[in-house]
Design a protein around this motif. Structure first.
Motif, PDB file in Angstrom:
ATOM      1  N   ILE A 155     -13.192   0.612   7.948  1.00 43.96           N
ATOM      2  CA  ILE A 155     -14.273   1.504   7.589  1.00 43.96           C
ATOM      3  C   ILE A 155     -14.335   2.132   6.024  1.00 43.96           C
ATOM      4  O   ILE A 155     -15.204   1.965   5.281  1.00 43.96           O
ATOM      5  CB  ILE A 155     -14.531   2.982   8.715  1.00 43.96           C
ATOM      6  N   PHE A 156     -12.963   2.653   5.684  1.00 45.69           N
ATOM      7  CA  PHE A 156     -13.280   3.361   4.507  1.00 45.69           C
ATOM      8  C   PHE A 156     -12.907   2.362   3.220  1.00 45.69           C
ATOM      9  O   PHE A 156     -13.479   2.272   2.441  1.00 45.69           O
ATOM     10  CB  PHE A 156     -12.209   4.327   4.362  1.00 45.69           C
ATOM     11  N   PHE A 157     -11.828   1.633   3.429  1.00 43.62           N
ATOM     12  CA  PHE A 157     -11.459   0.846   2.200  1.00 43.62           C
ATOM     13  C   PHE A 157     -12.294  -0.808   2.190  1.00 43.62           C
ATOM     14  O   PHE A 157     -12.089  -1.221   0.980  1.00 43.62           O
ATOM     15  CB  PHE A 157     -10.038   0.586   2.400  1.00 43.62           C
ATOM     16  N   VAL A 158     -12.690  -1.171   3.142  1.00 36.50           N
ATOM     17  CA  VAL A 158     -13.246  -2.403   3.303  1.00 36.50           C
ATOM     18  C   VAL A 158     -14.874  -2.335   3.092  1.00 36.50           C
ATOM     19  O   VAL A 158     -15.295  -2.709   2.058  1.00 36.50           O
ATOM     20  CB  VAL A 158     -12.861  -3.246   4.474  1.00 36.50           C
ATOM     21  N   LEU A 159     -15.421  -1.515   4.130  1.00 36.54           N
ATOM     22  CA  LEU A 159     -16.906  -1.374   4.378  1.00 36.54           C
ATOM     23  C   LEU A 159     -17.329  -0.424   2.900  1.00 36.54           C
ATOM     24  O   LEU A 159     -18.344  -0.807   2.293  1.00 36.54           O
ATOM     25  CB  LEU A 159     -17.302  -0.843   5.623  1.00 36.54           C
ATOM     26  N   LEU A 160     -16.843   0.810   3.020  1.00 33.88           N
ATOM     27  CA  LEU A 160     -16.858   1.566   2.130  1.00 33.88           C
ATOM     28  C   LEU A 160     -16.459   1.235   0.435  1.00 33.88           C
ATOM     29  O   LEU A 160     -16.931   2.090  -0.493  1.00 33.88           O
ATOM     30  CB  LEU A 160     -16.713   3.137   2.226  1.00 33.88           C
ATOM     31  N   GLY A 161     -15.532   0.679   0.503  1.00 24.89           N
ATOM     32  CA  GLY A 161     -14.929   0.334  -0.882  1.00 24.89           C
ATOM     33  C   GLY A 161     -14.149   1.445  -1.591  1.00 24.89           C
ATOM     34  O   GLY A 161     -13.877   1.440  -2.938  1.00 24.89           O
ATOM     35  N   VAL A 162     -13.539   2.156  -0.809  1.00 26.66           N
ATOM     36  CA  VAL A 162     -12.825   3.487  -1.271  1.00 26.66           C
ATOM     37  C   VAL A 162     -11.236   2.841  -1.612  1.00 26.66           C
ATOM     38  O   VAL A 162     -11.129   2.016  -0.735  1.00 26.66           O
ATOM     39  CB  VAL A 162     -12.632   4.538  -0.289  1.00 26.66           C
ATOM     40  N   PHE A 163     -10.641   3.064  -2.681  1.00 23.23           N
ATOM     41  CA  PHE A 163      -9.329   2.457  -2.766  1.00 23.23           C
ATOM     42  C   PHE A 163      -8.264   3.390  -2.132  1.00 23.23           C
ATOM     43  O   PHE A 163      -8.434   4.398  -2.094  1.00 23.23           O
ATOM     44  CB  PHE A 163      -9.095   2.792  -4.407  1.00 23.23           C
ATOM     45  N   PRO A 164      -7.564   2.635  -1.008  1.00 20.21           N
ATOM     46  CA  PRO A 164      -6.627   3.200  -0.401  1.00 20.21           C
ATOM     47  C   PRO A 164      -5.567   3.897  -1.229  1.00 20.21           C
ATOM     48  O   PRO A 164      -5.280   3.478  -2.345  1.00 20.21           O
ATOM     49  CB  PRO A 164      -6.088   2.272   0.300  1.00 20.21           C
ATOM     50  N   PRO A 165      -4.943   5.071  -0.891  1.00 17.36           N
ATOM     51  CA  PRO A 165      -4.040   5.791  -1.504  1.00 17.36           C
ATOM     52  C   PRO A 165      -2.625   4.958  -1.313  1.00 17.36           C
ATOM     53  O   PRO A 165      -2.220   4.419   0.024  1.00 17.36           O
ATOM     54  CB  PRO A 165      -3.646   7.161  -0.806  1.00 17.36           C
ATOM     55  N   TYR A 166      -1.993   4.601  -2.270  1.00 13.19           N
ATOM     56  CA  TYR A 166      -0.529   4.120  -2.146  1.00 13.19           C
ATOM     57  C   TYR A 166       0.528   5.019  -2.300  1.00 13.19           C
ATOM     58  O   TYR A 166       0.338   5.923  -2.944  1.00 13.19           O
ATOM     59  CB  TYR A 166      -0.463   2.939  -3.242  1.00 13.19           C
ATOM     60  N   GLY A 167       1.534   4.582  -1.607  1.00 11.85           N
ATOM     61  CA  GLY A 167       2.676   5.569  -1.369  1.00 11.85           C
ATOM     62  C   GLY A 167       3.540   5.284  -2.482  1.00 11.85           C
ATOM     63  O   GLY A 167       3.818   4.371  -2.766  1.00 11.85           O
ATOM     64  N   GLU A 168       4.394   6.278  -2.745  1.00  5.89           N
ATOM     65  CA  GLU A 168       5.220   6.658  -3.771  1.00  5.89           C
ATOM     66  C   GLU A 168       6.675   6.094  -3.281  1.00  5.89           C
ATOM     67  O   GLU A 168       7.198   5.283  -3.834  1.00  5.89           O
ATOM     68  CB  GLU A 168       5.423   7.894  -4.526  1.00  5.89           C
ATOM     69  N   VAL A 169       7.183   6.524  -2.072  1.00  6.87           N
ATOM     70  CA  VAL A 169       8.330   6.163  -1.366  1.00  6.87           C
ATOM     71  C   VAL A 169       8.206   4.864  -0.841  1.00  6.87           C
ATOM     72  O   VAL A 169       9.080   3.843  -0.998  1.00  6.87           O
ATOM     73  CB  VAL A 169       8.566   7.380  -0.270  1.00  6.87           C
ATOM     74  N   PHE A 170       7.384   4.783   0.248  1.00  5.93           N
ATOM     75  CA  PHE A 170       7.324   3.755   0.701  1.00  5.93           C
ATOM     76  C   PHE A 170       5.640   3.348   1.376  1.00  5.93           C
ATOM     77  O   PHE A 170       5.032   4.257   1.773  1.00  5.93           O
ATOM     78  CB  PHE A 170       7.978   3.534   2.279  1.00  5.93           C
ATOM     79  N   ASP A 171       5.338   2.059   1.040  1.00 10.07           N
ATOM     80  CA  ASP A 171       3.640   1.872   1.505  1.00 10.07           C
ATOM     81  C   ASP A 171       3.645   0.553   2.513  1.00 10.07           C
ATOM     82  O   ASP A 171       3.873  -0.461   2.005  1.00 10.07           O
ATOM     83  CB  ASP A 171       2.979   1.778   0.327  1.00 10.07           C
ATOM     84  N   LEU A 172       3.270   0.893   3.651  1.00 10.69           N
ATOM     85  CA  LEU A 172       3.229  -0.030   4.635  1.00 10.69           C
ATOM     86  C   LEU A 172       2.038  -1.054   4.113  1.00 10.69           C
ATOM     87  O   LEU A 172       2.385  -2.261   4.464  1.00 10.69           O
ATOM     88  CB  LEU A 172       2.620   0.362   6.048  1.00 10.69           C
TER      89      LEU A 172
END
Length: 155
Positions: A132-149
């Motif tokens: 919904i948010f990152f594909v359809l709405l085009g919002v950039f996903p928050p990336y993690g500083e320690v670990f990002d799945l």
């Protein structure tokens, strides 16, 4: 008691949101300030919290209602703490991992008792919200500083 807790939590959320809206940079001359909608919504939430608190002060209840409200108050405060930890964990672990951990906890709090449903929510909730948010709405996903799945999945 429950209405007081709801009003206080809403007041804290709205004050944090007002502070966040003020962090939006000023608009260029002739442009509209990008923080106007979040600021207006935050002020409206603050007004609603004031109405909740005023309404709570005028309520008179019996002992049975007070006991039921006491349990609900604890749930409201626990949910608020979970929401704060969830939001702050985006910075360290991105979006997917915190959502996969928090989704079954919150669903359990709201009465979902099926272990299969809770296990499925670990995968379905992050996937649906990601779509919904990152594909359809085009919002950039928050990336993690320690670990990002997400970066680990994408390679």
């Amino acid at each position: 008691m429950r209405t007081y807790a709801e009003g206080l939590v809403l007041a804290v959320v709205s004050l944090v949101a007002i502070w966040g809206a003020w962090q939006v940079p000023a608009a260029s001359p002739g442009d509209t300030w990008a923080g106007i909608v979040p600021f207006a919504a935050s002020v409206a939430l603050l007004g609603l919290s004031g109405l909740l608190l005023v309404g709570a002060s005028s309520q008179v209840g019996d002992v049975a209602t007070a006991r039921a409200d006491s349990g609900a108050t604890v749930q409201i405060i626990v949910l608020f703490i979970i929401a704060l930890i969830y939001q702050q964990s985006f910075r360290w672990f991105g979006y997917l991992l915190p959502t996969a951990i928090v989704a079954p906890i919150v669903l359990y709090m709201f009465g979902v008792r099926s272990w299969i449903g809770l296990a499925v929510s670990v995968v379905i909730c992050p996937l649906v919200f990601h779509l919904i948010f990152f594909v359809l709405l085009g919002v950039f996903p928050p990336y993690g500083e320690v670990f990002d799945l997400l970066s680990w999945i994408q390679g």
